[in-house]
Design a protein around this motif. Sequence first.
Motif, mmCIF file in Angstrom:
data_model
loop_
_atom_site.group_PDB
_atom_site.id
_atom_site.type_symbol
_atom_site.label_atom_id
_atom_site.label_comp_id
_atom_site.label_asym_id
_atom_site.label_seq_id
_atom_site.Cartn_x
_atom_site.Cartn_y
_atom_site.Cartn_z
ATOM 1 N N GLU A 156 11.578 33.197 -11.808
ATOM 2 C CA GLU A 156 12.599 32.903 -12.646
ATOM 3 C C GLU A 156 12.407 34.326 -13.922
ATOM 4 O OE1 GLU A 156 12.465 28.894 -14.276
ATOM 5 O OE2 GLU A 156 12.724 28.248 -12.150
ATOM 6 N N LYS A 157 11.235 34.353 -14.246
ATOM 7 C CA LYS A 157 11.064 35.383 -15.334
ATOM 8 C C LYS A 157 11.543 36.961 -14.694
ATOM 9 C CE LYS A 157 7.451 35.676 -18.386
ATOM 10 N NZ LYS A 157 6.085 35.951 -18.755
ATOM 11 N N LEU A 158 11.314 36.966 -13.602
ATOM 12 C CA LEU A 158 11.810 38.222 -12.642
ATOM 13 C C LEU A 158 13.439 38.120 -12.777
ATOM 14 C CD1 LEU A 158 10.472 40.525 -11.651
ATOM 15 C CD2 LEU A 158 10.728 39.561 -9.527
ATOM 16 N N GLU A 159 13.733 37.033 -12.547
ATOM 17 C CA GLU A 159 15.277 37.159 -12.488
ATOM 18 C C GLU A 159 15.698 37.167 -13.883
ATOM 19 O OE1 GLU A 159 15.761 33.766 -9.294
ATOM 20 O OE2 GLU A 159 17.638 33.803 -10.742
ATOM 21 N N GLN A 160 15.223 36.679 -14.818
ATOM 22 C CA GLN A 160 15.508 37.003 -16.321
ATOM 23 C C GLN A 160 15.712 38.562 -16.508
ATOM 24 O OE1 GLN A 160 13.116 34.586 -18.575
ATOM 25 N NE2 GLN A 160 14.337 32.704 -17.742
ATOM 26 N N SER A 161 14.244 38.997 -16.072
ATOM 27 C CA SER A 161 14.418 40.466 -16.582
ATOM 28 C C SER A 161 15.483 41.258 -15.653
ATOM 29 C CB SER A 161 13.017 40.931 -15.767
ATOM 30 O OG SER A 161 13.162 41.147 -14.395
ATOM 31 N N LEU A 162 16.279 40.990 -14.893
ATOM 32 C CA LEU A 162 17.293 41.392 -14.100
ATOM 33 C C LEU A 162 18.487 41.787 -15.122
ATOM 34 C CD1 LEU A 162 18.325 39.735 -10.826
ATOM 35 C CD2 LEU A 162 17.121 42.050 -11.231
ATOM 36 N N ASP A 163 18.798 40.932 -16.222
ATOM 37 C CA ASP A 163 19.919 41.104 -17.107
ATOM 38 C C ASP A 163 19.367 42.333 -17.776
ATOM 39 O OD1 ASP A 163 20.714 38.787 -16.231
ATOM 40 O OD2 ASP A 163 20.070 37.502 -17.799
ATOM 41 N N GLY A 164 18.216 42.631 -18.181
ATOM 42 C CA GLY A 164 17.827 43.625 -18.791
ATOM 43 C C GLY A 164 18.283 44.917 -18.199
ATOM 44 N N LEU A 165 17.877 44.696 -16.746
ATOM 45 C CA LEU A 165 18.130 46.165 -15.964
ATOM 46 C C LEU A 165 19.410 46.326 -15.492
ATOM 47 C CD1 LEU A 165 15.282 45.191 -13.321
ATOM 48 C CD2 LEU A 165 15.159 47.034 -15.222
ATOM 49 N N LYS A 213 -3.899 34.934 -17.959
ATOM 50 C CA LYS A 213 -3.935 36.275 -17.295
ATOM 51 C C LYS A 213 -2.541 36.661 -16.614
ATOM 52 C CE LYS A 213 -6.798 39.591 -15.505
ATOM 53 N NZ LYS A 213 -8.313 39.719 -14.708
ATOM 54 N N LEU A 214 -2.223 35.558 -15.731
ATOM 55 C CA LEU A 214 -1.239 35.820 -15.085
ATOM 56 C C LEU A 214 0.087 35.821 -15.886
ATOM 57 C CD1 LEU A 214 -0.633 35.639 -11.687
ATOM 58 C CD2 LEU A 214 -0.351 33.365 -11.816
ATOM 59 N N PHE A 215 0.146 35.124 -16.774
ATOM 60 C CA PHE A 215 1.418 35.149 -17.510
ATOM 61 C C PHE A 215 1.431 36.118 -18.468
ATOM 62 C CE2 PHE A 215 1.749 30.785 -15.715
ATOM 63 C CZ PHE A 215 2.807 30.905 -14.996
ATOM 64 N N SER A 216 0.349 36.762 -18.901
ATOM 65 C CA SER A 216 0.503 37.614 -19.912
ATOM 66 C C SER A 216 0.991 38.770 -19.577
ATOM 67 C CB SER A 216 -0.995 37.883 -20.301
ATOM 68 O OG SER A 216 -1.666 38.822 -19.939
ATOM 69 N N ASP A 217 2.261 39.227 -20.402
ATOM 70 C CA ASP A 217 2.781 40.585 -20.106
ATOM 71 C C ASP A 217 1.937 41.729 -20.191
ATOM 72 O OD1 ASP A 217 5.046 39.127 -19.019
ATOM 73 O OD2 ASP A 217 6.058 38.922 -21.095
ATOM 74 N N SER A 218 1.024 41.710 -21.098
ATOM 75 C CA SER A 218 0.450 42.779 -21.378
ATOM 76 C C SER A 218 -0.758 43.233 -20.284
ATOM 77 C CB SER A 218 -0.495 42.463 -22.527
ATOM 78 O OG SER A 218 -1.285 41.388 -22.372
ATOM 79 N N GLU A 219 -0.981 42.247 -19.372
ATOM 80 C CA GLU A 219 -1.959 42.554 -18.486
ATOM 81 C C GLU A 219 -1.302 43.402 -17.124
ATOM 82 O OE1 GLU A 219 -5.164 41.928 -17.750
ATOM 83 O OE2 GLU A 219 -5.214 40.893 -19.524
ATOM 84 N N SER A 220 -1.781 44.236 -16.746
ATOM 85 C CA SER A 220 -1.099 45.074 -15.572
ATOM 86 C C SER A 220 -0.940 44.253 -14.288
ATOM 87 C CB SER A 220 -2.263 46.003 -15.088
ATOM 88 O OG SER A 220 -3.195 45.646 -14.285
ATOM 89 N N ILE A 221 0.000 44.682 -13.557
ATOM 90 C CA ILE A 221 0.789 43.942 -12.535
ATOM 91 C C ILE A 221 -0.587 43.941 -11.446
ATOM 92 C CG2 ILE A 221 2.245 43.857 -10.580
ATOM 93 C CD1 ILE A 221 3.592 43.571 -12.860
#
Lengths: 350, 780
Positions: free
Chosen positions: B254-263, B220-228
């Motif tokens: 780390e995941k969050l960091e990766q998402s930075l690129d997209g931003l 659940k924690l890792f699934s992106d589909s779940e709400s924050i």
Amino acid sequence: MQGGSSGIGYGLKYQARCISDVKADTDHTSFLTGTLSLKEENEVHLLRLSSGGSELVCEGLFSHPDEIWDLASCPFDQRIFSTVFSTGESFGAAIWQIPEPYGQSNSSTLDCVASLDAHVGKINCVLWCPSGKSDKLISMDEQNLVLWSLDSSKKSVEVLSKESAGMRHSLSGGAWNPHDVNSVAATSESSIQFWDLRTMKNVNSIERAHVRNVDYNTKREHILVTADDESGIHIWDLRKAKAPVQELPGHTHWTWAVRCNPEYEELILSVGTDSAVNLWFTSASSEKQASERSTEASPQRVNPLLNSYTDYEDSVYGLAWSTREPWIFASLSYDGRVVIESVKPFLPRR
Amino acid sequence: MATTEAAPMDEKAKRMRDLLSSFYTPDPSISTTTSSISTSFDNINGPSFDADQYMDLMIKKSNLDVLLQRHVQMAAEIKNLDTDLQMLVYENYNKFISATDTIKRMKSNIFGMEGNMDQLLHKIMSVQSRSDGVNTSLFEKREHIEKLHRTRNLLRKVQFIYDLPARLQKCIKSEAYGDAVRFYTGAMPILKVYGDSSFKDCRRASEEAIEIIIKNLQTKLFSDSESIQARAEAAVLLKQLDVPIDSLKDKLLEKLEQSLDGLQINPEEASKLAEHNDSSKDEESNNEGPAKIHEDAVRGFSEAMRAYREIFPDSEERLFKLARALTTTHFENMELYIRKRVSAADFLGIFRIIWEDVVLMDEVLPEAALSDLSAEAAQVTLKQFVARTFSHLQQDISDTILKFDINQKEVVDGEVLKVVLEASGKAVLQGTADIFQDFRQLLDENTGIFVKMNDLLIGWIQKGFQDFFRSLESHFLVLSGKTSSSNETEGVTEGKSSEKIHAGLILVLAQLSVVIEQKVIPRIAEEITASFSGGNSQAFIPGELCRVFHAASEKLLQHYIDTRTQKISNVLRKRFKTPNWVKHKEPREVHMYVDMLLQQLEEVGKEVKQILPQGTFRKHKRSDSNGSNTTTSSRSTTLHSDKMARSNSQRARSQLFETHLAKLFKQKVEIFTKVEFTQESVVTTTVKLCLKSLQEYVRLQTFNRSGFQQIQLDIQFLKAPLKETVEDEAAIDFLLDEVIVAASERCLDVTPLEPPILDKLIQAKLAKSKDHNNHNTASS
């Protein structure tokens, strides 16, 4: 600008181009000048500034066989001087001695010490070694540079060496480096050449066309001042000869001659064919180049022109600082008028 | 006591009180009697009163009547005092008696109290003993009840543990992980103690269930589909279950960091983003623009940050870092972006997006001081933007000037210079206006950060304009080759072909400087004062700039004349260096250098005509400027023409004398007057300088008769065309004469050409050049 009321005038009979400070005369401020007349009998005048400094007295008047294109006083004997002369068709150079009890007769004849007769072409100038005691001379024609040794007591000269600058560079004048007696700067069609007298080789040059006159700064080593026809006055640092350290606007028409003051290193005089003598103040030495740039950027640029003496009727060709009283200079315009001026009001405060 | 007594303050009572108080207070100075110390001995109330002395004084002072009167008065007073005293004594005595009565009564009341007290004590004692009895009799029963209660609790717990696996399963089914975890952690201490013995099976079953729960929670924690929110809850639960979450945290961050690129805002896409941003602002329906997407992404990012922050309180630092990194990359990208040419609107669009991002993040992480960071970064960026805008403008202007590929022929024949001037003038005017518009846009922006920086921005803009014009001026000088000396030498040595810039362009630059001085700078100054009247920074100094450009225009004009005269000078130099003038042959025709000279002057004329305004026609009103010159020089011309007419029959010597005489009569003609920005002035100056050069060259030579005649012929030919082109005829006449005079002075045998021959040769030349011209036009 200012009128010439402060200047002391003296009129020559004919047109004239050259005037020289009599450096060896330590008791008086004297100048030698010679006339340039194709058809009349030419004269050499020995002028002396009276002790009060208010009058210019003719101490001697000597006839000279031909029109005088260049005149230089010997730095160690006030009675000896050199001239370059022309008959209209050919040129010659000679060393003369003023006869012993001078100033008596009206037009006494000069003793010819020696004739510098190693030239064929158009002779430009004769330079005396600036060290003062040395008896060496250089004479220059359009192609050649000749180093002479003079024995004034035996009245003889001897060619020490002679070197050709090549056909392409027609030499037009020069100056002997007061900081290095083995170095002479010569102006040519396309450049300023620096000759080493030991090897008689052209060791260095600054590419600069149509330089009319050149003078070393006697107080600052490596600093050279040149005058061009069109682009005014340039100050060079010989260690960084790529570009001039400073440029001065020069004259409205050609700048004919420049002279650095023998005592006050910042003062430069120039004469031009716009019938004016300009007194310049150059604060920049090569070390201060950076600071000079910054002052250039500053809104109020200091005007380097201290004064312009414009009370002349014709082009001014002759110019000489007095060595004895370095705030006095003599200028000579083509119409034969000698004007002595004092730059005392403009002397830098120390 | 006396004061309390005297309630009605009548005369008598007052006196009484005074007397009494004087009696009680030994110090006379405090006494309220009005008499001073000096008169105390005759003051009957004073302490130092001497009766004998008083009597003596009385007797001496007064007559019998007065004494008698005094006596009566005194007797009355004494009687009064006596009664008063009696009254006082009586009153005091009364009070004393009543006090004694009261004390007596108190004494009698206290009797009998002690006995009551003893009774009370006894009764309390008996109550206590009885209560102790009750307590002991009930103690055993109570103990039993408590024991039973404990057992019941224990039993309930055991029951709970036995039920735990089933309950957990139920929770898994209903995904009520929160409850499950709560149950499990509740049972944990018991399971820990007795897990190995009695509850083995139970423990195993529940652990299995918990493992499932952990797994479920992790997915659940890792699934992106779940709400924050859900993910955050899962993380909290995991943490409660003592699952090592540090690794989880790292992974997540780390995941969050990766998402930075997209931003990140790509510099390439930035403009697109900005456009869409604008359009989406205009029409609310268009929600799917990239700007919207970006905004959503950032919102998601900040939500995630908020969640993580709640989940992992110790990860704050890292989140700060992330948020800062995002902000800095934003601004870095912005800098990259504005390296290219960007309009203020686009710039603003991007800026707004970034600012929104920052605001979003700042809400989540106020401690990260993002707004400060971004304010700093924004200042830098904005400053850069201003600077870049100006440098772009300068580039534009210089491009416009250099764009035109100018070669010699076009300049002379066409109107290229005029076109260049107009284009570049427009570039400057339009460019500065546009830039101003852009800045106005920046200033009108009311995003938080801009409001703060408004003052700074105004300062920068003013400074920007100031620096811009300064650098433009030096750029002009460099373009013209005036300041870079290396160019100049090349130009001189290798002739006109290698010159970096065409002489005509120098003229364009000169005139452009005038335009800037007279039109552009005042307008900018006006607009600046109109727009930034509030700001008191004085970075933009129009006066100074005007001076700078005025000086520059004069310098450039002078430079133009210099380069032009240099060319002509080269022609003349070659002319005088080559032949041997002493052995010159008889003149056959006008020398061809005259053609070159005239051609050069013609070029100057054409260039000047394209660029400079026509001067006010000065020929007619020259008298008011320097009247003396006009008269004298005109006289000199007449004298001279006289001389020329007669000279052929005269001896050279007398002619020389005559020229000197003529010189005496005329004043020094002003040859070197100040150049003005008119066609005529520039041409005249050029011609004057050339003629002066000619004279100087002549003076350096020695001529034979033929040489002199050649010069005479050339000059005579020059006279007519020069006079046509030049406004100051007198000066030209004078200078031409000067050349002749110089030549005659330097001539060994002055014999001028006979006028008919002179005429014939000139006519021949004219015919030839006409021929040549015809031929030229025919061929072209």
